[in-house]
Structures are given as structure tokens and as C-alpha cells.
Design a protein around this motif. Structure first.
Motif, PDB file in Angstrom:
ATOM      1  N   SER A   1      31.196  76.962  11.447  1.00 31.16           N
ATOM      2  CA  SER A   1      31.365  78.159  12.305  1.00 31.16           C
ATOM      3  C   SER A   1      29.900  78.869  12.087  1.00 31.16           C
ATOM      4  CB  SER A   1      32.279  78.964  11.734  1.00 31.16           C
ATOM      5  OG  SER A   1      32.103  79.286  10.408  1.00 31.16           O
ATOM      6  N   GLN A   2      29.756  79.724  12.919  1.00 32.72           N
ATOM      7  CA  GLN A   2      28.562  80.715  13.092  1.00 32.72           C
ATOM      8  C   GLN A   2      28.123  81.084  11.735  1.00 32.72           C
ATOM      9  OE1 GLN A   2      28.210  80.537  16.577  1.00 32.72           O
ATOM     10  NE2 GLN A   2      27.474  82.340  16.308  1.00 32.72           N
ATOM     11  N   THR A   3      28.715  81.625  10.832  1.00 31.57           N
ATOM     12  CA  THR A   3      28.168  81.850   9.460  1.00 31.57           C
ATOM     13  C   THR A   3      28.382  80.730   8.379  1.00 31.57           C
ATOM     14  OG1 THR A   3      29.725  83.765  10.035  1.00 31.57           O
ATOM     15  CG2 THR A   3      28.408  83.893   8.049  1.00 31.57           C
ATOM     16  N   PRO A   4      27.640  80.551   7.773  1.00 28.53           N
ATOM     17  CA  PRO A   4      26.125  81.018   7.634  1.00 28.53           C
ATOM     18  C   PRO A   4      24.992  80.222   8.599  1.00 28.53           C
ATOM     19  CG  PRO A   4      26.658  79.501   5.687  1.00 28.53           C
ATOM     20  CD  PRO A   4      27.718  79.345   6.761  1.00 28.53           C
ATOM     21  N   TRP A   5      25.414  79.314   9.192  1.00 27.92           N
ATOM     22  CA  TRP A   5      24.275  78.661  10.281  1.00 27.92           C
ATOM     23  C   TRP A   5      24.347  79.342  11.546  1.00 27.92           C
ATOM     24  CZ3 TRP A   5      28.939  76.431   8.144  1.00 27.92           C
ATOM     25  CH2 TRP A   5      28.743  75.683   7.079  1.00 27.92           C
ATOM     26  N   ALA A   6      23.119  79.213  12.102  1.00 27.66           N
ATOM     27  CA  ALA A   6      22.798  79.905  13.534  1.00 27.66           C
ATOM     28  C   ALA A   6      23.746  79.739  14.596  1.00 27.66           C
ATOM     29  CB  ALA A   6      21.339  79.513  13.511  1.00 27.66           C
ATOM     30  N   ASN A   7      24.023  78.516  14.587  1.00 21.78           N
ATOM     31  CA  ASN A   7      25.110  78.049  15.766  1.00 21.78           C
ATOM     32  C   ASN A   7      26.058  77.332  15.383  1.00 21.78           C
ATOM     33  OD1 ASN A   7      23.358  75.994  15.219  1.00 21.78           O
ATOM     34  ND2 ASN A   7      23.209  75.307  17.338  1.00 21.78           N
ATOM     35  N   PRO A   8      27.337  77.223  16.192  1.00 25.27           N
ATOM     36  CA  PRO A   8      28.477  76.435  15.644  1.00 25.27           C
ATOM     37  C   PRO A   8      28.187  74.856  16.037  1.00 25.27           C
ATOM     38  CG  PRO A   8      29.031  78.149  17.330  1.00 25.27           C
ATOM     39  CD  PRO A   8      27.723  78.080  17.285  1.00 25.27           C
ATOM     40  N   SER A   9      28.655  74.184  15.016  1.00 26.68           N
ATOM     41  CA  SER A   9      28.311  72.788  15.164  1.00 26.68           C
ATOM     42  C   SER A   9      29.398  71.793  14.376  1.00 26.68           C
ATOM     43  CB  SER A   9      26.853  72.294  14.650  1.00 26.68           C
ATOM     44  OG  SER A   9      26.273  71.173  14.818  1.00 26.68           O
ATOM     45  N   PHE A  10      29.019  70.546  13.855  1.00 25.02           N
ATOM     46  CA  PHE A  10      29.858  69.780  13.305  1.00 25.02           C
ATOM     47  C   PHE A  10      29.265  68.784  11.913  1.00 25.02           C
ATOM     48  CE2 PHE A  10      28.953  67.390  16.980  1.00 25.02           C
ATOM     49  CZ  PHE A  10      28.684  66.362  16.542  1.00 25.02           C
ATOM     50  N   VAL A  11      29.957  68.563  11.211  1.00 29.86           N
ATOM     51  CA  VAL A  11      29.770  67.406  10.411  1.00 29.86           C
ATOM     52  C   VAL A  11      30.819  66.501  10.653  1.00 29.86           C
ATOM     53  CG1 VAL A  11      29.358  66.586   7.962  1.00 29.86           C
ATOM     54  CG2 VAL A  11      28.795  68.908   8.681  1.00 29.86           C
ATOM     55  N   LEU A  12      30.041  64.977  10.784  1.00 30.03           N
ATOM     56  CA  LEU A  12      30.945  63.900  11.127  1.00 30.03           C
ATOM     57  C   LEU A  12      30.477  62.769  10.295  1.00 30.03           C
ATOM     58  CD1 LEU A  12      33.276  62.488  12.713  1.00 30.03           C
ATOM     59  CD2 LEU A  12      31.373  62.064  14.649  1.00 30.03           C
ATOM     60  N   TYR A  13      31.083  61.949   9.553  1.00 31.14           N
ATOM     61  CA  TYR A  13      30.460  60.692   8.801  1.00 31.14           C
ATOM     62  C   TYR A  13      31.830  59.920   8.441  1.00 31.14           C
ATOM     63  CZ  TYR A  13      31.875  63.595   4.693  1.00 31.14           C
ATOM     64  OH  TYR A  13      32.462  64.628   3.530  1.00 31.14           O
ATOM     65  N   SER A  14      31.317  58.870   8.020  1.00 37.81           N
ATOM     66  CA  SER A  14      32.068  57.956   7.308  1.00 37.81           C
ATOM     67  C   SER A  14      31.941  57.752   5.914  1.00 37.81           C
ATOM     68  CB  SER A  14      31.755  56.332   8.105  1.00 37.81           C
ATOM     69  OG  SER A  14      32.578  55.374   6.897  1.00 37.81           O
ATOM     70  N   LEU A  15      32.989  57.816   5.160  1.00 37.50           N
ATOM     71  CA  LEU A  15      32.713  57.482   3.487  1.00 37.50           C
ATOM     72  C   LEU A  15      32.289  56.190   3.071  1.00 37.50           C
ATOM     73  CD1 LEU A  15      36.374  58.927   2.661  1.00 37.50           C
ATOM     74  CD2 LEU A  15      34.307  60.178   2.777  1.00 37.50           C
ATOM     75  N   GLY A  16      31.848  55.392   4.130  1.00 35.78           N
ATOM     76  CA  GLY A  16      31.434  54.074   3.884  1.00 35.78           C
ATOM     77  C   GLY A  16      32.021  53.021   2.867  1.00 35.78           C
ATOM     78  N   PRO A  17      31.425  52.074   2.452  1.00 39.88           N
ATOM     79  CA  PRO A  17      32.093  51.043   1.779  1.00 39.88           C
ATOM     80  C   PRO A  17      32.856  51.276   0.742  1.00 39.88           C
ATOM     81  CG  PRO A  17      29.766  50.226   2.408  1.00 39.88           C
ATOM     82  CD  PRO A  17      30.081  51.663   2.744  1.00 39.88           C
ATOM     83  N   ASP A  18      32.429  52.376  -0.147  1.00 40.29           N
ATOM     84  CA  ASP A  18      33.074  52.725  -1.435  1.00 40.29           C
ATOM     85  C   ASP A  18      34.288  53.755  -1.172  1.00 40.29           C
ATOM     86  OD1 ASP A  18      31.834  55.301  -1.080  1.00 40.29           O
ATOM     87  OD2 ASP A  18      30.763  55.059  -3.062  1.00 40.29           O
ATOM     88  N   GLY A  19      34.261  54.399  -0.261  1.00 37.00           N
ATOM     89  CA  GLY A  19      35.300  55.304   0.224  1.00 37.00           C
ATOM     90  C   GLY A  19      35.212  56.617  -0.514  1.00 37.00           C
ATOM     91  N   ALA A  20      34.216  56.903  -0.990  1.00 36.20           N
ATOM     92  CA  ALA A  20      34.007  58.149  -1.830  1.00 36.20           C
ATOM     93  C   ALA A  20      33.009  59.140  -1.138  1.00 36.20           C
ATOM     94  CB  ALA A  20      33.723  57.781  -3.359  1.00 36.20           C
ATOM     95  N   ASP A  21      33.033  60.215  -1.484  1.00 31.86           N
ATOM     96  CA  ASP A  21      32.096  61.307  -1.084  1.00 31.86           C
ATOM     97  C   ASP A  21      32.233  62.533  -1.979  1.00 31.86           C
ATOM     98  OD1 ASP A  21      34.325  62.684  -0.051  1.00 31.86           O
ATOM     99  OD2 ASP A  21      33.195  63.315   1.653  1.00 31.86           O
ATOM    100  N   SER A  22      31.289  63.280  -2.162  1.00 32.95           N
ATOM    101  CA  SER A  22      31.307  64.712  -2.671  1.00 32.95           C
ATOM    102  C   SER A  22      30.876  65.824  -1.608  1.00 32.95           C
ATOM    103  CB  SER A  22      30.152  64.603  -4.026  1.00 32.95           C
ATOM    104  OG  SER A  22      30.041  65.793  -4.343  1.00 32.95           O
ATOM    105  N   PRO A  23      31.796  66.298  -0.858  1.00 33.24           N
ATOM    106  CA  PRO A  23      31.533  67.090   0.160  1.00 33.24           C
ATOM    107  C   PRO A  23      30.793  68.393   0.130  1.00 33.24           C
ATOM    108  CG  PRO A  23      33.819  67.016  -0.268  1.00 33.24           C
ATOM    109  CD  PRO A  23      33.188  66.269  -1.186  1.00 33.24           C
ATOM    110  N   VAL A  24      29.526  68.334  -0.589  1.00 32.14           N
ATOM    111  CA  VAL A  24      29.174  69.670  -0.873  1.00 32.14           C
ATOM    112  C   VAL A  24      28.018  70.075   0.421  1.00 32.14           C
ATOM    113  CG1 VAL A  24      27.497  70.927  -2.203  1.00 32.14           C
ATOM    114  CG2 VAL A  24      29.266  69.543  -3.281  1.00 32.14           C
TER     115      VAL A  24
END
Length: 181
Positions: A136-159
Motif C-alpha cells: 500500500s501507499q505507506t511506507p512506500w511512495a506508490n502502490p505496488s506488489f511483491v510476487l515470488y516463488s518459494l523455489g526448490p526448498d519451499g521456504a522463505d523468510s518474508p521480511v
């Protein structure tokens, strides 16, 4: 009438156990090499497929934003899919719009049809749902998105970092594949 080999030929009538073991060993080594190369080729193919799907999904999200003025405002990947097939607007309002993706070109969990089942989610080549988050608008300057695949290990740390991007430093994020946004 059978004649037995005589002289020097009598000793070379068959293979020794040592020769047979050497041939079996060579075959085993070559088989291991071929299987290893095959596994790497399959994994490389999955990575290429995920990158291609992420590029198509990014283009579809951009088209959605151009058509409706914003990206789908959700962290729910089922709602994202409904937006991309033209069933939901950015704020989740029901609509009958144009599809931004060809749903048959993607795989859904449990092979659910997104047109008849609103819980269907797109999955990557490792059978994990793609991860999507609306920024959303805050804290970024414009609305956007994050899109990704977890990859072969199926793990992430979504910070999310201050720029709104996933932090690649944690080991769980090392093999994640991100959309170019």
C-alpha cells in the motif's frame, strides 16, 4: 560332437570375475553421471518455468493496474487468481471483466478450476503456491506488489526491506525466485 578349446585358447574362453566387476563398475559410474545430469536438467527446467510464469504474472498485474487503476489489494493468492481471471477488481468487488492470464497455461493446487472454485491458487513447479503481497501507499511512495516463488526448498523468510522488497539475506530466501518489479 563338441570339441573343447585347446592350448592358449582354453584360458580365454570366458570372462574372469575381475573383468565382469570392472564392466559393472564402469556401467554404474556412467549411470550415476547420466542420472545426475538429468536431475540438474529437470531442476533447471523448473527454474526456467517459474521465471517465465512470474514474468507472465507480472505483465498480467501491470495490465490489471492499467485497466483498474491499482493492483489487487490482497495477500490472498486465491483472490489474486480471481482478479487475474477477471472475476474480482482490485478492492475485491465482483465483476465480469477481461482475463489478464490464460488460466489453462498455469497449474492450480489440486487441479481446481478457478472459474468454478474461488479457492483455487496458482502453484509453482515445486507445487507451492506463489507468494503475493500488495504494497500500500505507506511506507512506500506508490502502490505496488511483491510476487515470488518459494523455489526448490519451499521456504522463505518474508521480511520486507524499507524499499518494499523481500530481504535476500536469510538462508531460507537464497533460492526464492522473484518477479522483476
Amino acid at each position: 560332437m563338441f570339441l573343447a578349446p585347446s592350448g592358449a585358447n582354453a584360458k580365454r574362453a570366458g570372462f574372469t570375475l575381475l573383468e565382469l566387476l570392472a564392466v559393472v563398475g564402469i556401467i554404474a559410474i556412467l549411470s550415476g553421471l547420466v542420472l545426475g545430469v538429468g536431475r540438474r536438467a529437470i531442476e533447471s527446467g523448473k527454474i526456467s518455468r517459474a521465471k517465465g510464469e512470474l514474468a507472465v504474472l507480472t505483465a498480467a498485474l501491470e495490465a490489471c493496474q492499467r485497466s483498474y487503476g491499482d493492483f489487487p489489494q490482497t495477500d490472498d493468492v486465491a483472490r489474486l487468481l480471481q482478479s487475474l481471471i477477471g472475476r474480482r477488481g482490485p478492492q475485491n468487488a465482483a465483476l465480469t471483466g477481461r482475463a489478464f492470464i490464460e488460466a489453462t497455461k498455469f497449474t492450480t493446487a489440486s487441479a481446481l478450476d478457478p472459474f468454478t472454485n474461488t479457492t483455487a491458487v496458482l502453484i509453482d513447479p515445486w507445487a507451492q503456491p506463489y507468494v503475493y503481497a500488495y504494497k500500500s501507499q505507506t511506507p512506500w511512495a506508490n502502490p505496488s506488489f511483491v510476487l515470488y516463488s518459494l523455489g526448490p526448498d519451499g521456504a522463505d523468510s518474508p521480511v520486507l526491506l524499507s524499499g518494499g522488497f523481500i530481504d535476500p539475506a536469510p538462508p531460507a530466501n537464497a533460492d526464492n525466485l522473484h518477479a522483476n518489479r
